[in-house]
Motif scaffolding. Structure first.
Motif, PDB file in Angstrom:
ATOM      1  N   LYS A 254      71.263   7.585  82.737  1.00 22.62           N
ATOM      2  CA  LYS A 254      71.714   8.887  83.233  1.00 22.62           C
ATOM      3  C   LYS A 254      72.792   8.719  84.293  1.00 22.62           C
ATOM      4  O   LYS A 254      73.802   9.432  84.291  1.00 22.62           O
ATOM      5  CB  LYS A 254      70.530   9.668  83.796  1.00 22.62           C
ATOM      6  N   ARG A 258      76.868   9.998  84.258  1.00 27.48           N
ATOM      7  CA  ARG A 258      77.418  10.895  85.275  1.00 27.48           C
ATOM      8  C   ARG A 258      78.590  10.297  86.037  1.00 27.48           C
ATOM      9  O   ARG A 258      79.244  10.983  86.823  1.00 27.48           O
ATOM     10  CB  ARG A 258      76.310  11.334  86.232  1.00 27.48           C
ATOM     11  N   SER A 275      64.151  16.719  74.143  1.00 27.14           N
ATOM     12  CA  SER A 275      64.444  15.931  75.339  1.00 27.14           C
ATOM     13  C   SER A 275      65.874  15.414  75.325  1.00 27.14           C
ATOM     14  O   SER A 275      66.541  15.362  76.364  1.00 27.14           O
ATOM     15  CB  SER A 275      63.457  14.767  75.464  1.00 27.14           C
ATOM     16  N   GLN A 278      68.137  18.310  76.203  1.00 33.25           N
ATOM     17  CA  GLN A 278      68.038  18.615  77.625  1.00 33.25           C
ATOM     18  C   GLN A 278      68.867  17.642  78.448  1.00 33.25           C
ATOM     19  O   GLN A 278      69.574  18.049  79.381  1.00 33.25           O
ATOM     20  CB  GLN A 278      66.573  18.575  78.064  1.00 33.25           C
ATOM     21  N   GLU A 279      68.766  16.351  78.117  1.00 32.36           N
ATOM     22  CA  GLU A 279      69.549  15.361  78.854  1.00 32.36           C
ATOM     23  C   GLU A 279      71.039  15.576  78.630  1.00 32.36           C
ATOM     24  O   GLU A 279      71.840  15.436  79.570  1.00 32.36           O
ATOM     25  CB  GLU A 279      69.152  13.952  78.411  1.00 32.36           C
ATOM     26  N   CYS A 281      72.465  18.427  78.085  1.00 32.94           N
ATOM     27  CA  CYS A 281      72.801  19.620  78.872  1.00 32.94           C
ATOM     28  C   CYS A 281      72.982  19.252  80.343  1.00 32.94           C
ATOM     29  O   CYS A 281      73.941  19.685  80.993  1.00 32.94           O
ATOM     30  CB  CYS A 281      71.720  20.682  78.710  1.00 32.94           C
ATOM     31  N   HIS A 282      72.070  18.443  80.887  1.00 31.47           N
ATOM     32  CA  HIS A 282      72.189  18.016  82.289  1.00 31.47           C
ATOM     33  C   HIS A 282      73.471  17.212  82.499  1.00 31.47           C
ATOM     34  O   HIS A 282      74.165  17.387  83.514  1.00 31.47           O
ATOM     35  CB  HIS A 282      70.973  17.171  82.681  1.00 31.47           C
ATOM     36  N   THR A 283      73.775  16.333  81.548  1.00 31.39           N
ATOM     37  CA  THR A 283      74.994  15.533  81.652  1.00 31.39           C
ATOM     38  C   THR A 283      76.233  16.419  81.608  1.00 31.39           C
ATOM     39  O   THR A 283      77.173  16.248  82.398  1.00 31.39           O
ATOM     40  CB  THR A 283      75.052  14.505  80.500  1.00 31.39           C
ATOM     41  N   ASN A 285      76.501  19.579  82.436  1.00 33.99           N
ATOM     42  CA  ASN A 285      76.613  20.338  83.683  1.00 33.99           C
ATOM     43  C   ASN A 285      77.127  19.465  84.818  1.00 33.99           C
ATOM     44  O   ASN A 285      78.002  19.877  85.593  1.00 33.99           O
ATOM     45  CB  ASN A 285      75.253  20.931  84.060  1.00 33.99           C
ATOM     46  N   ALA A 286      76.577  18.248  84.927  1.00 28.18           N
ATOM     47  CA  ALA A 286      76.963  17.359  86.028  1.00 28.18           C
ATOM     48  C   ALA A 286      78.439  16.980  85.937  1.00 28.18           C
ATOM     49  O   ALA A 286      79.153  16.964  86.951  1.00 28.18           O
ATOM     50  CB  ALA A 286      76.092  16.104  86.009  1.00 28.18           C
ATOM     51  N   ARG A 311      71.143  26.792  76.065  1.00 32.53           N
ATOM     52  CA  ARG A 311      71.871  26.476  77.298  1.00 32.53           C
ATOM     53  C   ARG A 311      73.099  25.621  77.010  1.00 32.53           C
ATOM     54  O   ARG A 311      74.150  25.793  77.656  1.00 32.53           O
ATOM     55  CB  ARG A 311      70.944  25.760  78.279  1.00 32.53           C
ATOM     56  N   ARG A 315      77.042  26.777  77.589  1.00 33.67           N
ATOM     57  CA  ARG A 315      78.002  26.003  78.374  1.00 33.67           C
ATOM     58  C   ARG A 315      79.253  25.697  77.566  1.00 33.67           C
ATOM     59  O   ARG A 315      80.368  25.740  78.088  1.00 33.67           O
ATOM     60  CB  ARG A 315      77.336  24.697  78.836  1.00 33.67           C
TER      61      ARG A 315
END
Length: 503
Positions: A254, A258, A275, A278-279, A281-283, A285-286, A311, A315
């Motif tokens: 992760k 980033r 999962s 989700q990861e 999506c987090h990446t 966003n970051a 989500r 984005r």
């Protein structure tokens, strides 16, 4: 109870300490054989005997020097196949035993093999993960970093093909906007926000979206060699994430993602798993929040990726999306002329008459890949028969692409997809009970096209549009016909939709 695999790794690591220097120097032959035998045993266990025998029985260990392990295979085909399907697995297995390994290189065994050549003080320049260029000779001299943008961590990317550059991309009306946006991203300054973030490119198969992603990676690397660039297919992203979880290195994975300055994700429609999404999506966003550039490609608009987390779709819709359409006639001519020039340079004496090239450009309309396939067939026909290519022989060679192809059967789902994309609404909106004008008009047009382009009955069309009554469909058909009589712009728009659906 003692874990055999853990014990095996520990024993191997202990043995290595006696033959590997602290600076990661060259291993002895005994340690080389020990590690390679262990990797092969795990490959056989994880892949099965049949797969192992097919692809790895003839793979040989060559050398391990610092962060690079070199393996050899007898054929170029075997090298390309292993690179495309198993290179990351090989890297994971090697790294499990020797943490310093960051790269597994495959070479083709030949008259000169690296391990029998005399050593020199200069390190060999190699290209990781990309097949040898067959079309653009100038790309063969590309630096290794440009041929395969990568990071020295767990987020190492998929191979980038040096042949797929902006210089070899054929620009036309169907792809001009996407091409311009791709160049703007590649030439942007790292760390500065761009108006194209995320940049989302969608198109059907063979229309050049993957070519653009590879071109962005290479051009961005040339513009700024220090820029951290990673190109990943969705499948590769999933594999790397799952492997990180199994190896208990998810945090490093992760963090590595980033730190990327430019992330390119291809074939997003294949991204599966809650999962994993989700990861991702987090990446996403970051990176975007940190002014890092993201470019994504898929085979349909983000709104139509129904298996993708909402989500993520939201984005992506917040960025800039461009579609690459079917190539128009001028672009098809340009593609053929470019590829034919390369084919002539590689095959002295090749002569395909202009009338036949025009016949191909007029007849093969779906995508550039089919055009290249048609030209390759004609070149092969000339090579194998040693006879001139004539119109009659070309028609026979290309009959499954042109003459023998049956008219396309249009499905209601195809109509809904094209109409939804054209009017920037979702398929769910067309099937919903919403009555806003921005939804009602596209829904009526989709019903009209379903009645005129398919043999389906009014009741069946109504069922396909959210369980509506056949009278609703009939009203929509009559309404659109009435509007078309007094609105020439609408009539032309519907004709355009018909052509898009037929493609």
């Amino acid at each position: 109870m003692r874990d055999d695999r853990t014990g095996d790794i520990g024993a191997g690591t202990s043995a290595l300490r006696t033959v590997v220097g602290e600076d990661g120097g060259t291993m002895s032959g005994r340690a080389d054989a020990l590690l390679w035998d262990r990797v092969k045993r795990r490959l056989r266990t994880e892949l099965g005997e049949d797969v192992f025998s097919s692809w790895f029985a003839r793979v040989e260990f060559e050398s391990a020097d610092g962060a690079t392990v070199t393996l050899s295979v007898p054929t170029r085909f075997l090298k390309s196949w292993i690179q495309a399907h198993y290179q990351e697995k090989l890297l994971t297995l090697w790294a499990a035993d020797l943490a310093s390994v960051r790269r597994v290189e495959l070479i083709v065994r030949g008259a000169s093999r690296p391990r029998v050549q005399p050593k020199t003080d200069k390190p060999a320049v190699t290209t990781q993960g990309a097949p040898a260029p067959a079309v653009a000779p100038t790309a063969a001299a590309a630096p290794a970093a440009m041929a395969a943008p990568r990071m020295e961590n767990d987020a190492a990317g998929s191979p980038v093909d040096p042949r797929l550059s902006f210089e070899t991309f054929c620009e036309g009306a169907a792809n001009r906007v996407a091409y311009a946006a791709a160049r703007a991203v590649a030439e942007s300054i790292s760390g500065r926000p761009t108006p194209f973030n995320p940049l989302y490119i969608h198109a059907g198969v063979g229309r050049g979206k993957t070519h653009l992603l590879h071109a962005i990676a290479q051009a961005a690397r040339r513009a700024d060699p220090n820029r951290r660039i990673v190109y990943l297919t969705a499948e590769h992203f999933m594999f790397r994430f799952v492997a990180a979880l199994k190896n208990q290195s998810a945090i490093a994975f992760k963090e590595g993602l980033r730190e990327i300055d430019l992330l390119l994700i291809d074939d997003l429609q294949f991204l599966q798993g809650k999962s994993v999404q989700q990861e991702f999506c987090h990446t996403l966003n970051a990176l975007i929040d940190g002014a890092r550039q993201v470019v994504v490609a898929a085979d349909r608009p983000a709104a139509d990726l129904e298996t993708l987390d909402e989500r993520v779709r939201s984005r992506l819709r917040g960025g800039v999306a461009f579609e690459i359409g079917a190539p128009e006639l001028d672009l098809r001519r340009h593609i053929l002329a470019t590829r034919y020039a390369v084919a002539k340079a590689q095959n002295p004496g090749l002569d395909i008459p202009e009338t036949i090239l025009e016949y191909v450009a007029q007849s093969v309309v779906s995508n550039g890949r089919d055009l290249e396939g048609a030209l390759n067939r004609l070149v092969a026909q000339w090579q194998f028969t040693n006879q001139a290519v004539t119109m009659a022989s070309a028609e026979v060679t290309l009959r499954d692409l042109i003459g023998a192809r049956e008219p396309r059967r249009v499905k209601i789902e195809d109509i809904q997809k094209v109409v939804a994309s054209h009017y920037n609404v979702s398929k769910a909106d067309l099937l919903s009970s919403r009555r806003t004008r921005t939804i009602v008009r596209p829904r009526q047009i989709a019903m009209y096209l379903s009645k005129t382009l398919t043999p389906r009955s009014l009741p069946e069309i109504g069922r396909r549009f959210g369980g509506r009554d056949h009278t609703t469909v009939l009203h929509a058909v009559r309404k659109v016909e009435e509007l078309m009589q007094g609105d020439r712009t609408l009539a032309e728009e519907i004709e355009l939709l018909k052509r898009m659906i037929d493609e």
